[in-house]
Design a protein around this motif. Structure first.
Motif, PDB file in Angstrom:
ATOM      1  N   ALA A  39      34.949  47.540  57.534  1.00  0.00           N
ATOM      2  CA  ALA A  39      35.886  46.297  57.280  1.00  0.00           C
ATOM      3  C   ALA A  39      35.037  45.360  56.604  1.00  0.00           C
ATOM      4  CB  ALA A  39      36.376  46.055  58.596  1.00  0.00           C
ATOM      5  N   GLY A  40      33.831  45.219  57.075  1.00  0.00           N
ATOM      6  CA  GLY A  40      33.086  44.012  56.384  1.00  0.00           C
ATOM      7  C   GLY A  40      32.266  44.354  54.963  1.00  0.00           C
ATOM      8  N   VAL A  41      32.758  45.425  54.426  1.00  0.00           N
ATOM      9  CA  VAL A  41      32.125  45.691  53.250  1.00  0.00           C
ATOM     10  C   VAL A  41      32.746  44.952  52.039  1.00  0.00           C
ATOM     11  CG1 VAL A  41      31.990  47.776  51.278  1.00  0.00           C
ATOM     12  CG2 VAL A  41      31.694  48.137  53.778  1.00  0.00           C
ATOM     13  N   LEU A  42      31.922  44.417  51.059  1.00  0.00           N
ATOM     14  CA  LEU A  42      32.570  43.494  50.155  1.00  0.00           C
ATOM     15  C   LEU A  42      33.378  44.471  49.343  1.00  0.00           C
ATOM     16  CD1 LEU A  42      29.257  41.542  49.137  1.00  0.00           C
ATOM     17  CD2 LEU A  42      31.010  40.761  50.280  1.00  0.00           C
ATOM     18  N   ARG A  43      34.398  43.843  48.924  1.00  0.00           N
ATOM     19  CA  ARG A  43      35.444  44.573  47.956  1.00  0.00           C
ATOM     20  C   ARG A  43      35.884  43.671  46.899  1.00  0.00           C
ATOM     21  NH1 ARG A  43      37.625  48.844  50.950  1.00  0.00           N
ATOM     22  NH2 ARG A  43      37.152  48.537  53.103  1.00  0.00           N
ATOM     23  N   ALA A  44      36.511  44.079  45.750  1.00  0.00           N
ATOM     24  CA  ALA A  44      36.868  43.359  44.650  1.00  0.00           C
ATOM     25  C   ALA A  44      37.555  41.904  45.001  1.00  0.00           C
ATOM     26  CB  ALA A  44      37.795  44.217  43.827  1.00  0.00           C
ATOM     27  N   LYS A  45      38.489  42.218  46.060  1.00  0.00           N
ATOM     28  CA  LYS A  45      39.293  41.160  46.503  1.00  0.00           C
ATOM     29  C   LYS A  45      38.500  39.945  46.955  1.00  0.00           C
ATOM     30  CE  LYS A  45      39.992  42.673  51.246  1.00  0.00           C
ATOM     31  NZ  LYS A  45      39.504  41.836  52.033  1.00  0.00           N
ATOM     32  N   ASP A  46      37.278  40.286  47.406  1.00  0.00           N
ATOM     33  CA  ASP A  46      36.292  39.236  47.932  1.00  0.00           C
ATOM     34  C   ASP A  46      35.907  38.191  46.603  1.00  0.00           C
ATOM     35  OD1 ASP A  46      36.218  39.839  50.463  1.00  0.00           O
ATOM     36  OD2 ASP A  46      34.950  41.408  50.073  1.00  0.00           O
ATOM     37  N   LEU A  47      36.187  38.767  45.462  1.00  0.00           N
ATOM     38  CA  LEU A  47      35.767  37.895  44.246  1.00  0.00           C
ATOM     39  C   LEU A  47      37.047  37.375  43.731  1.00  0.00           C
ATOM     40  CD1 LEU A  47      33.109  40.351  42.798  1.00  0.00           C
ATOM     41  CD2 LEU A  47      32.752  38.384  44.161  1.00  0.00           C
ATOM     42  N   LEU A  48      37.941  37.324  44.200  1.00  0.00           N
ATOM     43  CA  LEU A  48      39.376  36.898  43.816  1.00  0.00           C
ATOM     44  C   LEU A  48      39.110  35.431  43.171  1.00  0.00           C
ATOM     45  CD1 LEU A  48      42.297  37.219  43.737  1.00  0.00           C
ATOM     46  CD2 LEU A  48      42.548  36.131  45.925  1.00  0.00           C
ATOM     47  N   ARG A  49      39.651  35.201  42.017  1.00  0.00           N
ATOM     48  CA  ARG A  49      39.757  34.024  41.363  1.00  0.00           C
ATOM     49  C   ARG A  49      41.113  33.595  40.952  1.00  0.00           C
ATOM     50  NH1 ARG A  49      34.585  32.455  38.915  1.00  0.00           N
ATOM     51  NH2 ARG A  49      35.570  30.797  38.658  1.00  0.00           N
ATOM     52  N   GLU A  50      41.512  32.596  40.918  1.00  0.00           N
ATOM     53  CA  GLU A  50      42.916  32.234  40.397  1.00  0.00           C
ATOM     54  C   GLU A  50      42.927  31.100  39.432  1.00  0.00           C
ATOM     55  OE1 GLU A  50      46.092  32.708  43.276  1.00  0.00           O
ATOM     56  OE2 GLU A  50      44.788  33.205  44.986  1.00  0.00           O
ATOM     57  N   ASP A  51      41.575  30.655  38.866  1.00  0.00           N
ATOM     58  CA  ASP A  51      41.670  29.794  38.062  1.00  0.00           C
ATOM     59  C   ASP A  51      41.473  30.092  36.597  1.00  0.00           C
ATOM     60  OD1 ASP A  51      39.160  30.950  38.484  1.00  0.00           O
ATOM     61  OD2 ASP A  51      38.225  28.783  39.076  1.00  0.00           O
ATOM     62  N   VAL A  52      42.030  31.522  36.587  1.00  0.00           N
ATOM     63  CA  VAL A  52      41.797  32.123  35.085  1.00  0.00           C
ATOM     64  C   VAL A  52      42.778  31.579  34.279  1.00  0.00           C
ATOM     65  CG1 VAL A  52      41.764  34.203  33.683  1.00  0.00           C
ATOM     66  CG2 VAL A  52      40.891  34.090  35.973  1.00  0.00           C
ATOM     67  N   ALA A  53      42.628  31.223  32.926  1.00  0.00           N
ATOM     68  CA  ALA A  53      43.672  30.634  32.167  1.00  0.00           C
ATOM     69  C   ALA A  53      44.565  31.484  31.615  1.00  0.00           C
ATOM     70  CB  ALA A  53      43.163  30.098  30.823  1.00  0.00           C
ATOM     71  N   THR A  54      46.068  31.398  31.757  1.00  0.00           N
ATOM     72  CA  THR A  54      47.002  32.175  31.452  1.00  0.00           C
ATOM     73  C   THR A  54      47.892  31.984  30.238  1.00  0.00           C
ATOM     74  OG1 THR A  54      48.638  31.589  33.164  1.00  0.00           O
ATOM     75  CG2 THR A  54      47.159  33.117  33.872  1.00  0.00           C
ATOM     76  N   ALA A  55      48.612  32.757  29.687  1.00  0.00           N
ATOM     77  CA  ALA A  55      49.453  32.313  28.652  1.00  0.00           C
ATOM     78  C   ALA A  55      50.810  33.271  28.602  1.00  0.00           C
ATOM     79  CB  ALA A  55      48.630  32.686  27.368  1.00  0.00           C
ATOM     80  N   ARG A  56      51.972  32.626  28.185  1.00  0.00           N
ATOM     81  CA  ARG A  56      53.125  33.621  27.993  1.00  0.00           C
ATOM     82  C   ARG A  56      52.883  34.277  26.674  1.00  0.00           C
ATOM     83  NH1 ARG A  56      55.004  28.373  28.444  1.00  0.00           N
ATOM     84  NH2 ARG A  56      55.747  28.277  26.457  1.00  0.00           N
ATOM     85  N   LEU A  57      53.850  35.276  26.353  1.00  0.00           N
ATOM     86  CA  LEU A  57      53.919  36.208  25.373  1.00  0.00           C
ATOM     87  C   LEU A  57      53.941  35.346  23.850  1.00  0.00           C
ATOM     88  CD1 LEU A  57      55.751  39.416  26.273  1.00  0.00           C
ATOM     89  CD2 LEU A  57      53.249  39.230  25.412  1.00  0.00           C
ATOM     90  N   ASP A  58      54.987  34.393  23.946  1.00  0.00           N
ATOM     91  CA  ASP A  58      55.304  33.745  22.723  1.00  0.00           C
ATOM     92  C   ASP A  58      54.492  32.360  22.710  1.00  0.00           C
ATOM     93  OD1 ASP A  58      56.228  32.558  24.807  1.00  0.00           O
ATOM     94  OD2 ASP A  58      58.273  32.403  23.955  1.00  0.00           O
ATOM     95  N   GLU A  59      53.671  32.103  23.482  1.00  0.00           N
ATOM     96  CA  GLU A  59      53.053  30.934  23.498  1.00  0.00           C
ATOM     97  C   GLU A  59      51.690  30.832  22.103  1.00  0.00           C
ATOM     98  OE1 GLU A  59      51.379  30.005  27.138  1.00  0.00           O
ATOM     99  OE2 GLU A  59      51.303  27.918  26.788  1.00  0.00           O
ATOM    100  N   ARG A  60      51.640  29.525  21.428  1.00  0.00           N
ATOM    101  CA  ARG A  60      50.698  29.418  20.682  1.00  0.00           C
ATOM    102  C   ARG A  60      49.307  29.534  20.944  1.00  0.00           C
ATOM    103  NH1 ARG A  60      50.836  24.539  19.175  1.00  0.00           N
ATOM    104  NH2 ARG A  60      49.815  24.907  17.292  1.00  0.00           N
ATOM    105  N   VAL A  61      48.346  30.255  20.319  1.00  0.00           N
ATOM    106  CA  VAL A  61      47.021  30.264  20.573  1.00  0.00           C
ATOM    107  C   VAL A  61      46.401  28.711  20.772  1.00  0.00           C
ATOM    108  CG1 VAL A  61      44.925  30.961  19.843  1.00  0.00           C
ATOM    109  CG2 VAL A  61      46.857  32.481  19.561  1.00  0.00           C
ATOM    110  N   GLY A  62      46.713  27.915  19.870  1.00  0.00           N
ATOM    111  CA  GLY A  62      46.012  26.560  20.089  1.00  0.00           C
ATOM    112  C   GLY A  62      46.391  25.817  21.356  1.00  0.00           C
TER     113      GLY A  62
END
Lengths: 349, 67
Positions: A39-62
């Motif tokens: 149960a105490g083993v480090l897992r991928a979820k322990d590195l969870l980040r939610e501050d990654v930039a996101t975009a919509r499909l039709d959004e401009r790259v700029g």
């Protein structure tokens, strides 16, 4: 298996029987807590980040580029309306034509990892590539984009809040604020000596590494070696006085340091441990908790080692002394020692 | 036939005091299990082993993935 068990319970007279058909796999995949030996083993979820930039499909790259600049990651994820992950905009794409739509320049179908995947296995599999796990609930997060970050994932702050938070938090230099150097353990790993000793004896000293690139490669190999031995970061290594005698500490360098110790009874080595630590430049002014990138969580209390009880390691600073570290751009150096920190005294030998 | 449930319903039942039962072998239970789960391997399910369960409360069984 569970449908048959549910049926059997009903034949035994139980009337309110439910079958959680998706089972433990589903529970783990949602990153929910568990009990048990692993149960105490480090897992991928322990590195969870939610501050990654996101975009919509039709959004401009700029437009995406500006959000990406405020994100700690060098890329952005392209999400559908329901937040399904569809692609990734790498740095090159983001620096290209600002009028292009995200779906035109995105890299489709980035690799994902289940959140319950053990960090040890993940590090083995990742190699030199970047990994972008996705939760079933369509939240998204990413695991480091450089060798240095992947190495840092092995460690954690010796603070009851912020599992891995501090180490992951401040990878960009901050020359504007006054800093002071503090040594912070990245992690203490331990295992019975039979598994540790062959690897430890193969490590080399700082002078053997001629370049930073080579050093990074060696550090990655070291991290993988620790992972292969299924070592889990622990805090508070202790050696009982009856086990220890002389102290032969490796010289302190600016950068990473490994300490290797062996606890012995007479001539028999009972337990070894390896401590991986680093010298960080940390801001003297406390960093607001709100700026930490990972959710602050209380660490589970580490279970005592099964082979022996251990005395507190003097190198671990008090938890309240720490602020999130800032890594400065100077190259790492590494000090290694395969000499034992503790050897049996004459009375024990 | 037992009611098949998903994660959301499971969490509701657990909050209401349901008894989660892992029917996988004991070694897998020892390795990792849901919080508060009881180990009752399928091969050991009988009147004796289930006598410790509370019949007035719901029982939720699970294995690895329902197969």
């Amino acid at each position: 298996m569970s449908p048959r068990a549910a049926c059997r319970l009903q034949t035994l007279g139980f009337t309110r029987v439910y079958d959680y058909v998706l089972g433990k796999a589903d529970w783990l995949a949602h990153g929910l807590s568990t009990e048990g030996e692993r149960a105490g083993v480090l897992r991928a979820k322990d590195l969870l980040r939610e501050d990654v930039a996101t975009a919509r499909l039709d959004e401009r790259v700029g437009a995406v580029r500006q959000r990406r600049a405020r994100s700690p990651c060098g890329f952005a994820f392209v999400l559908a309306q329901d937040r399904t992950l569809l692609g990734r905009l790498r740095k090159a794409a983001l620096e290209g034509n600002p009028d292009a739509a995200a779906q035109q320049v995105m890299e489709p179908g980035p690799a994902t990892v289940r959140p319950d995947r053990q960090l040890a296995d993940l590090l083995e599999r990742m190699g030199p590539t970047t990994c972008s796990p996705v939760l079933p609930s369509r939240r998204y997060f990413t695991i480091g984009t450089s060798e240095r970050r992947r190495l840092l994932m092995l460690g954690r702050r010796p603070q009851r809040t912020g599992r891995l938070a501090g180490l992951f938090a401040r990878l960009s230099p901050d020359g504007a604020r006054p800093v002071q150097s503090r040594r912070m353990p990245l992690g203490v790993v331990m295992r019975s000596c039979t598994a540790v000793r062959p690897t430890v004896s193969g490590w080399r000293r700082t002078a053997d590494w001629p370049s930073t690139d080579r050093l990074n490669g060696e550090l990655l190999e070291l991290a993988k070696a620790l992972v292969r031995m299924r070592m889990v970061a622990r805090g508070g290594v202790e050696l009982p006085s009856s086990f220890m005698s002389a102290d032969d500490e490796a010289p302190l360098y600016r950068g990473l340091r490994l300490q290797v110790a062996r606890a012995t009874v007479g001539a028999e080595v009972k337990c070894s441990y390896v401590q991986l630590s680093a010298l960080f430049d940390v801001p003297t002014a406390p960093t607001p908790r709100s700026s930490l990138p990972l959710p602050l969580r209380r660490l589970p209390r580490p279970a005592p080692p099964s082979t022996c009880a251990l005395a507190r390691n003097h190198a671990l600073p008090a938890p309240h002394q720490h602020s999130p570290p800032v890594l400065t751009p100077h190259p790492f150096t590494l000090a290694l020692s395969h000499r034992p920190l503790f050897v049996p005294s004459k009375s024990q030998a | 036939m037992a009611t098949r449930i998903g994660l959301k319903r499971l969490q509701e039942l657990l909050a209401d005091g349901a008894q989660p039962i892992e029917v996988l072998p004991r070694a897998e239970y020892a390795e990792e299990h849901l919080p508060g789960a009881i180990s009752l391997p399928l091969k050991e399910l009988d009147a004796t082993t289930t006598s410790t369960l509370d019949r007035t409360r719901p029982v939720v069984v699970y294995c690895w993935d329902g197969l």
